[in-house]
Design a protein around this motif. Structure first.
Motif, PDB file in Angstrom:
ATOM      1  N   ALA A  17       0.831  -1.201   0.000  1.00 40.14           N
ATOM      2  CA  ALA A  17       0.000   0.000   0.000  1.00 40.14           C
ATOM      3  C   ALA A  17       0.867   1.253   0.000  1.00 40.14           C
ATOM      4  O   ALA A  17       1.762   1.394   0.820  1.00 40.14           O
ATOM      5  CB  ALA A  17      -0.919  -0.004   1.224  1.00 40.14           C
ATOM      6  N   GLN A  18       0.593   2.164  -0.926  1.00 37.55           N
ATOM      7  CA  GLN A  18       1.298   3.444  -0.980  1.00 37.55           C
ATOM      8  C   GLN A  18       0.300   4.526  -0.562  1.00 37.55           C
ATOM      9  O   GLN A  18      -0.256   5.245  -1.391  1.00 37.55           O
ATOM     10  CB  GLN A  18       1.852   3.687  -2.378  1.00 37.55           C
ATOM     11  N   VAL A  19       0.076   4.588   0.744  1.00 36.17           N
ATOM     12  CA  VAL A  19      -0.953   5.486   1.264  1.00 36.17           C
ATOM     13  C   VAL A  19      -0.346   6.388   2.328  1.00 36.17           C
ATOM     14  O   VAL A  19       0.697   6.097   2.904  1.00 36.17           O
ATOM     15  CB  VAL A  19      -2.126   4.684   1.860  1.00 36.17           C
ATOM     16  N   SER A  77      -7.294   5.207   4.094  1.00 36.10           N
ATOM     17  CA  SER A  77      -6.863   4.467   2.907  1.00 36.10           C
ATOM     18  C   SER A  77      -6.016   3.271   3.280  1.00 36.10           C
ATOM     19  O   SER A  77      -6.087   2.214   2.642  1.00 36.10           O
ATOM     20  CB  SER A  77      -6.093   5.389   1.958  1.00 36.10           C
ATOM     21  N   TRP A  78      -5.215   3.382   4.337  1.00 37.68           N
ATOM     22  CA  TRP A  78      -4.400   2.247   4.796  1.00 37.68           C
ATOM     23  C   TRP A  78      -5.295   1.114   5.291  1.00 37.68           C
ATOM     24  O   TRP A  78      -5.098  -0.055   4.954  1.00 37.68           O
ATOM     25  CB  TRP A  78      -3.449   2.718   5.899  1.00 37.68           C
ATOM     26  N   TRP A 137      -7.118  -0.547   2.315  1.00 36.41           N
ATOM     27  CA  TRP A 137      -6.225  -1.402   1.524  1.00 36.41           C
ATOM     28  C   TRP A 137      -5.974  -2.719   2.263  1.00 36.41           C
ATOM     29  O   TRP A 137      -6.058  -3.804   1.664  1.00 36.41           O
ATOM     30  CB  TRP A 137      -4.898  -0.684   1.279  1.00 36.41           C
ATOM     31  N   SER A 138      -5.683  -2.631   3.550  1.00 36.08           N
ATOM     32  CA  SER A 138      -5.400  -3.839   4.328  1.00 36.08           C
ATOM     33  C   SER A 138      -6.615  -4.758   4.366  1.00 36.08           C
ATOM     34  O   SER A 138      -6.495  -5.978   4.219  1.00 36.08           O
ATOM     35  CB  SER A 138      -4.982  -3.461   5.754  1.00 36.08           C
ATOM     36  N   SER A 170      -7.205  -6.392   0.970  1.00 36.01           N
ATOM     37  CA  SER A 170      -6.145  -7.360   0.709  1.00 36.01           C
ATOM     38  C   SER A 170      -6.398  -8.658   1.478  1.00 36.01           C
ATOM     39  O   SER A 170      -6.243  -9.754   0.943  1.00 36.01           O
ATOM     40  CB  SER A 170      -4.786  -6.771   1.104  1.00 36.01           C
TER      41      SER A 170
END
Length: 214
Positions: free
Chosen positions: A184-186, A191-192, A195-196, A199
């Motif tokens: 993740a590029q957050v 947003s983190w 994404w987690s 995923s």
């Protein structure tokens, strides 16, 4: 980051997750972890929740034998006679079948919850408290685990619990490699977390579900 989120150590985070899982009715019977999770307070709560545990400890970790004598884990295991070591297969790795020699010793529990102190004083409700050693078949490197079960337990059952931790590591590796859990590029909390979550959901779905039929 939300204001209610405060710093917590790994054992504190584990404690919150396990307590929450038990509260939702998760049918778990064991807690397994490495040396980070061997602290007495964490083990006391795990025991109060009615779970057994198997946690890694250092070779110099202090345990107490049945006579009340204190030992380093490595020194107590050194008292095990050669014929008392048992070889058990614990699965398959990239280099073939994993086989280790195992041995165990009874140790006194040090994690009696406050509400069970009267049982401990009366000698009841103590369950099974043991030190388990795992010796590499070829290098003779030894790893140590402090284990407790609410009732009687076999060495084979404890080996199974200890080995489950490898599956946890493999699950993290799968999440990182297959669904980009660590990619993740957050720059913000929401947003983190999203994404987690996505995923982990993707990692939980069998790969075959994403295949199209002929």
């Amino acid at each position: 980051m939300p204001e209610e989120i405060v710093f917590a150590t790994k054992p504190q985070q584990a404690l919150a997750m396990v307590t929450g899982a038990v509260a939702t009715g998760t049918g778990a019977r064991w807690f397994a972890g490495d040396e980070v999770y061997c602290g007495r307070e964490l083990r006391r709560v795990i025991r109060s929740l009615g779970l057994g545990y198997a946690v890694g400890i250092a070779a110099t970790y202090q345990v107490t034998d049945g006579s009340g004598r204190r030992w380093e884990a490595r020194k107590l295991i050194n008292k095990v006679r050669p014929e008392q070591w048992m070889r058990r297969q614990t699965g398959h790795g990239t280099k073939g079948t994993r086989e280790y020699d195992r041995a165990w010793r009874d140790v006194r529990p040090d994690d009696t919850p406050d509400e069970h102190e009267h049982e401990h004083a009366a000698g009841a409700g103590a369950g099974t408290s043991v030190l388990v050693a795992r010796r590499h078949r070829y290098t003779s490197e030894v790893s140590y685990f402090r284990c407790r079960a609410p009732g009687d337990v076999s060495l084979g059952a404890l080996v199974e619990v200890i080995s489950r931790r490898w599956r946890i590591e493999e699950t993290f590796q799968l999440g990182k490699g297959f669904t980009g859990l660590d990619q993740a590029q957050v720059t913000c909390w929401n947003s983190w977390m999203r994404w987690s979550l996505f995923s982990l959901i993707a990692a939980a779905v069998p790969r075959s579900h994403g295949r199209r039929g002929p």
